[in-house]
Scaffold this active site. Structure first.
Site, PDB file in Angstrom:
ATOM      1  N   SER A 199       0.793  -1.261  -0.178  1.00  0.00           N
ATOM      2  CA  SER A 199      -0.062   0.100  -0.104  1.00  0.00           C
ATOM      3  C   SER A 199       0.870   1.351   0.057  1.00  0.00           C
ATOM      4  O   SER A 199       2.031   1.316   0.334  1.00  0.00           O
ATOM      5  CB  SER A 199      -0.717   0.023   1.232  1.00  0.00           C
ATOM      6  OG  SER A 199      -0.071   0.600   2.394  1.00  0.00           O
ATOM      7  N   LYS A 200       0.260   2.267  -0.467  1.00  0.00           N
ATOM      8  CA  LYS A 200       0.914   3.728  -0.564  1.00  0.00           C
ATOM      9  C   LYS A 200       1.594   3.983   0.773  1.00  0.00           C
ATOM     10  O   LYS A 200       2.413   4.799   0.683  1.00  0.00           O
ATOM     11  CB  LYS A 200       0.178   4.765  -1.186  1.00  0.00           C
ATOM     12  CG  LYS A 200      -0.295   4.575  -2.648  1.00  0.00           C
ATOM     13  CD  LYS A 200      -1.378   5.398  -3.081  1.00  0.00           C
ATOM     14  CE  LYS A 200      -2.316   4.355  -3.806  1.00  0.00           C
ATOM     15  NZ  LYS A 200      -3.613   5.055  -3.905  1.00  0.00           N
ATOM     16  N   ARG A 201       1.058   3.621   1.854  1.00  0.00           N
ATOM     17  CA  ARG A 201       1.186   4.046   3.250  1.00  0.00           C
ATOM     18  C   ARG A 201       2.660   3.501   3.492  1.00  0.00           C
ATOM     19  O   ARG A 201       3.488   3.900   4.264  1.00  0.00           O
ATOM     20  CB  ARG A 201       0.205   3.854   4.319  1.00  0.00           C
ATOM     21  CG  ARG A 201      -0.718   4.795   4.010  1.00  0.00           C
ATOM     22  CD  ARG A 201      -1.758   4.826   5.220  1.00  0.00           C
ATOM     23  NE  ARG A 201      -1.279   4.068   6.452  1.00  0.00           N
ATOM     24  CZ  ARG A 201      -1.788   2.761   6.681  1.00  0.00           C
ATOM     25  NH1 ARG A 201      -2.648   2.195   6.070  1.00  0.00           N
ATOM     26  NH2 ARG A 201      -1.200   2.107   7.712  1.00  0.00           N
ATOM     27  N   THR A 202       2.905   2.290   3.296  1.00  0.00           N
ATOM     28  CA  THR A 202       3.969   1.428   3.639  1.00  0.00           C
ATOM     29  C   THR A 202       5.215   1.350   2.788  1.00  0.00           C
ATOM     30  O   THR A 202       6.367   1.070   3.143  1.00  0.00           O
ATOM     31  CB  THR A 202       3.609   0.013   4.036  1.00  0.00           C
ATOM     32  OG1 THR A 202       2.983  -0.517   3.036  1.00  0.00           O
ATOM     33  CG2 THR A 202       2.785   0.065   5.183  1.00  0.00           C
TER      34      THR A 202
END
Length: 470
Positions: A239-242
């Site tokens: 995911s973009k977050r990680t």
RNA sequence: GCUCCCUUCGUCUAGUGGCCCAGGACACUGCCCUCUCAAGGCGGGAACACGAGUUCGAGUCUCGUAGGGAGCACCA
């Protein structure tokens, strides 16, 4: 029969790492077998598809060098064709109109769940043969066989069998007049002569119903290969977050397209103990049937290692264009300093990425912006350092300007002053860069250029004198 | 809940019944080399999810268990 593969992203965002690997495998499989690679844009979700996303995907494919032979085809331009095929199915009694509202369908689903059953359409309109009527809720449903089972041999997962009793009559045409994914892909893959469907394994569940549609249409069923997922370092969904997920983000981070491809090809596939694959080798050796079944984690450290491997072993000239792209991005004026190729040679086994390289190159394209206190205190502190700088400067003034000649100069200074290389190189390094870390001292001086090198030595001498007599 | 799928070092993987007290690579780590940082060389620790069964012999075949994942849309 020629092998034809396709990559069919939906343009709802940039090309992500999982998509890139799918595209790579499709591309490799077609290349090895002398086939063709088709690009198709699945944009029937008009809510979420954008032109910018289409362009982003095209750009990423091009950067990776995954060229297609046909396309891009756009599903939104094929509406008439889908309509025609759906009508044929209805006429043949293999599909039918249904009129439930979305709320009714939701209620049906919830009721099924409550009973501990799989949520399925109850087939209310399946055999009613009601005359066609206008209705805002009108959809076309596929009449799925309810006996027997669907069996297919997945090239990655192996034999998969699915009972038809698990499948319901899926919607193939929505009430808004657009086909659904499961129908459009089948029509497209038939029309485009796709022989190998290679895609993410989140589609295995769709495959049995698609096979039923192929059969209803009297078409030859292609081979299927479902690729396992790529997870992040923690084993979670990317995911973009990680983590970086966009291919172009990796470019911005300083990765070489070939390094990314090499990393991706080895993620889920291998050829004995080999780690390094040129494009040609990948094409010659890759076989979709050898791909692993299990999901794998994306390891940026191994990617970085591969990237450095290519930085070290590629022809430096071949890296110049991409490196200049990074110099520009870092706000560096290439004309204000050494030839990029010389910087590449000096830094390539000291960094993992081109971004890092551009960062480190700054000292040769502009003034020293700050002096590392510790470096100055340690190496620009006494008469010995001043003598080294003075001697070097005079010899540098008229030696040939290349790393070899400069190396000679440094050795002469060491001999003359009877000092070890450590005592010579470090003061010079601090003078040249303001820090204690840089490539070999000859290259470090060389890259500064004669005039700037002499100026920096003068500045360093002045610094020492200032410290000795404040 | 239901259906389907997956399971070898921390990570990517080799392994298709004996060549495996499990090999390679990344990462980690010791030493060497060395003008700094690297790069490089030589070493080291580290895994067959668990349990039964088949077999003379199982990481490899079968069945269970556990854990993980995907899907179950008028989204692709």
């Amino acid at each position: 029969m020629t092998v034809r593969t396709r990559f069919a992203p939906s343009p709802t965002g940039f090309l992500h790492i999982g998509g890139a690997r799918t595209a790579l495998y499709c591309w490799l499989e077609s290349r090895r077998r002398g086939g063709e690679f088709v690009l198709r844009i699945e944009d029937t979700d008009r809510e979420r598809s954008t032109d910018a996303a289409v362009q982003a995907i095209l750009d990423a494919m091009q950067w990776l060098g995954l060229n297609h032979d046909e396309g891009p085809f756009y599903q939104t331009q094929r509406l008439d064709r889908y309509r025609q095929v759906a009508d044929e199915l209805v006429a043949a009694g293999k599909a039918y109109y249904a009129y439930e509202s979305k709320d009714e369908i939701d209620a049906m689903r919830e009721a099924a769940m409550a009973r501990g059953e799989k949520p399925r359409y109850n087939g209310y309109y399946r055999d009613r043969h009601e005359p066609l009527r206008d209705d805002p809720n009108r959809v076309i449903r596929f009449r799925n066989p309810n006996e027997g089972s669907v069996v297919f041999e997945d090239k990655v997962k192996g034999r998969i069998e699915w009972s038809n009793s698990e499948l319901d009559d899926l919607v193939i045409f929505r009430s808004d007049g657009w086909p659904t994914y499961n129908f459009a892909v089948v029509v497209d893959d038939i029309d485009m002569g796709i022989t190998e469907v290679i895609r993410g394994d989140d589609h295995v569940n769709n495959t049995p119903r698609q096979i039923n549609i192929y059969q209803a249409l009297g078409a030859r069923v292609p081979e299927f290969a479902h690729l396992p997922m790529i997870l992040d370092k923690e084993g979670k969904k990317l995911s973009k977050r990680t983590s970086a997920v966009s291919v172009m983000e990796y470019r911005e981070d300083g990765l070489l397209p070939h390094a990314l491809l090499n990393y991706l090809v080895r993620l889920g596939w291998s050829h004995g103990d080999q780690e390094i694959f040129s494009r040609e080798q990948m094409i010659a050796l890759f076989d979709i049937a050898d791909v692993n079944k299990a999901a794998s984690r994306f390891d940026t450290e191994k990617l970085a290692w591969l990237n450095q491997h290519y930085l070290k072993t590629d022809e430096p000239q071949s890296l110049v264009a991409e490196f200049e792209w990074h110099l520009h991005r870092a706000g560096i004026d290439v004309a204000a300093g050494p030839a990029p190729i010389d910087v590449i040679v000096a830094l390539r086994d000291r960094v993992h990425t081109l971004k890092e390289m551009a960062e480190r190159a700054k000292i040769w394209y502009g003034p020293i912006l700050e002096w590392d206190e510790k470096a100055v205190a340690k190496h620009l502190k006494n008469d010995s350092a001043a003598a080294v700088l003075g001697e070097t400067k005079s010899l540098l003034a008229d030696c040939a300007w290349n790393p070899e000649a400069i190396h000679q100069v440094v050795e002469q200074v060491a001999a003359k002053l009877a000092l070890g290389m450590g005592k010579i190189a470090q003061p010079l390094r601090v003078a040249m860069t303001g820090t204690q870390v840089s490539p070999s001292i000859d290259h470090t001086i060389y890259l500064a250029g004669r005039d700037e090198a002499l100026r920096r030595i003068d500045a360093a001498i002045a610094l020492i004198q200032g410290r000795l007599s404040p």
